[in-house]
Design a protein around this motif. Structure first.
Motif, PDB file in Angstrom:
ATOM      1  N   LEU A  23       1.011  -1.238  -0.027  1.00 45.85           N
ATOM      2  CA  LEU A  23       0.154  -0.046   0.122  1.00 45.85           C
ATOM      3  C   LEU A  23       0.810   1.290  -0.015  1.00 45.85           C
ATOM      4  CD1 LEU A  23      -3.308   0.643   1.985  1.00 45.85           C
ATOM      5  CD2 LEU A  23      -1.302   2.283   2.091  1.00 45.85           C
ATOM      6  N   GLY A  24       1.784   1.335   0.895  1.00 42.63           N
ATOM      7  CA  GLY A  24       2.628   2.303   0.909  1.00 42.63           C
ATOM      8  C   GLY A  24       3.451   2.711  -0.327  1.00 42.63           C
ATOM      9  N   ALA A  25       3.952   1.500  -0.930  1.00 41.81           N
ATOM     10  CA  ALA A  25       4.842   1.842  -2.238  1.00 41.81           C
ATOM     11  C   ALA A  25       3.823   1.965  -3.175  1.00 41.81           C
ATOM     12  CB  ALA A  25       5.419   0.293  -2.494  1.00 41.81           C
ATOM     13  N   PHE A  26       2.644   1.778  -3.598  1.00 43.10           N
ATOM     14  CA  PHE A  26       1.746   2.172  -4.657  1.00 43.10           C
ATOM     15  C   PHE A  26       1.242   3.624  -4.280  1.00 43.10           C
ATOM     16  CE2 PHE A  26       1.299  -2.212  -5.771  1.00 43.10           C
ATOM     17  CZ  PHE A  26       1.415  -1.977  -7.122  1.00 43.10           C
ATOM     18  N   GLU A  27       1.049   3.894  -2.997  1.00 40.10           N
ATOM     19  CA  GLU A  27       0.788   5.342  -2.673  1.00 40.10           C
ATOM     20  C   GLU A  27       1.751   6.336  -3.028  1.00 40.10           C
ATOM     21  OE1 GLU A  27      -2.656   5.259   0.578  1.00 40.10           O
ATOM     22  OE2 GLU A  27      -0.769   5.575   1.336  1.00 40.10           O
ATOM     23  N   ALA A  28       2.908   5.761  -2.640  1.00 36.24           N
ATOM     24  CA  ALA A  28       4.205   6.539  -3.086  1.00 36.24           C
ATOM     25  C   ALA A  28       4.377   7.054  -4.645  1.00 36.24           C
ATOM     26  CB  ALA A  28       5.508   5.957  -2.346  1.00 36.24           C
ATOM     27  N   ALA A  29       4.065   5.778  -5.283  1.00 38.44           N
ATOM     28  CA  ALA A  29       4.112   5.991  -6.758  1.00 38.44           C
ATOM     29  C   ALA A  29       2.963   6.750  -7.425  1.00 38.44           C
ATOM     30  CB  ALA A  29       4.196   4.459  -7.225  1.00 38.44           C
TER      31      ALA A  29
END
Length: 308
Positions: free
Chosen positions: A22-28
């Motif tokens: 979740l954190g990775a996709f939000e950061a992307a």
């Protein structure tokens, strides 16, 4: 169903790895929703896959529940008519499976392939003759998730797909990505420590791959100092990767340094959003790892070499 958007991502499962995705996709830059039974107030929440697919209409779904539930989640996505891209947390399943689908793509989250250390190592090995390779990964299981009792997490439970052979299957995937698939192997492993778990905590594989006559992979839940290393002896050079330190050395020269493994989750997310999927682990790659796992277990039980 309306056309999907790759910038809308659905995470199935909200444990530690689901939160990391979740954190990775939000950061992307993606919009993210979650399928979970937990009470989560700061995210768009759905209680089941079918309603999430219909109502949220994601372009990418990440299956990040426990390993033994991966296949059921994939079947539910297929039944819901999902046609987008699916990323399954590693390993693909808890055993070799048969699964046909019409997704736009189905990948396994072996995100270490996105590490600059491994992509550079793969490039350096391209024109070299590999004599022997030693892959090692060890980390003390009770220290993985210090906020939780290690005896209660899926890693500790064989019936949930836990055990070091599956948990640390990153090493199996990138070993075959770097050195070619195993042609035959012998393995020794099991639950040897006093950790209060019923899954395997140590495994070592020894065999021949398509690109090296001698490859050793050793993984465990026991190392109090987390280590993740690759040592490769070629005819003309020795190459060494320390993924914890973020370092690649060729002989005595430091070629790369201070690179972070955590960044590979973000790069994996960006690759999926942007459609750069060529180097991601495919469904077939994930199945190859599952077959390798079963061969290692069979070898350890029968005390013999196994052909693949």
């Amino acid at each position: 169903m309306a056309s999907t958007s790759a910038e809308k991502v659905l995470i199935v499962g909200y444990g530690s790895i689901g939160k990391r995705h979740l954190g990775a996709f939000e950061a992307a830059g993606a919009e993210v929703a979650v399928v979970t039974q937990q009470d989560v107030t700061h995210q768009k929440i759905y209680r089941d896959v079918s309603s999430a697919v219909v109502e949220y209409n994601p372009g990418i779904v990440v299956v990040a529940n426990s390993t033994d539930k991966h296949l059921a989640a994939l079947e539910n996505l297929k039944l819901a008519g999902f046609k987008g891209i699916v990323l399954v947390e590693k390993p693909l399943a808890d055993k070799v499976i048969s699964f046909k689908h019409s997704f736009a793509g189905l990948y396994v989250a072996y995100n270490l392939r996105r590490s600059p250390l491994l992509t550079r190592l793969k490039e350096e090995l391209k024109n070299r003759e590999v004599v022997t390779a030693h892959v090692y990964c060890g980390q003390y299981l009770p220290g993985w998730r210090p906020q939780r009792d290690y005896r209660e997490v899926y890693s500790a439970k064989k019936d949930q797909g836990g055990g070091v052979l599956r948990d640390l299957s990153h090493e199996l995937d990138y070993t075959q990505w770097l050195f070619g698939n195993f042609e035959y192997l012998a393995a020794q492993g099991g639950h040897f420590s006093n950790l209060e778990i019923d899954s395997d905590d140590v495994f070592t594989l020894l065999g021949k791959t398509q690109k090296s006559p001698h490859v050793v992979v050793s993984i465990n839940y026991l190392d109090r100092v987390a280590r993740r290393t690759i040592l490769v002896h070629c005819q003309d050079a020795t190459l060494f990767v320390d993924m914890v330190a973020g370092r690649l050395m060729i002989n005595s020269e430091v070629v790369l340094d201070n690179l972070k493994v955590a960044d590979t989750y973000l790069e994996q997310a960006r690759s999926l959003i942007e459609g750069r999927t060529q180097s991601l682990s495919s469904f077939d790659d994930g199945m190859s790892v599952l077959k390798l796992i079963e061969a290692a277990e069979h070898s350890s039980q029968e005390r013999k070499f196994i052909n693949l």
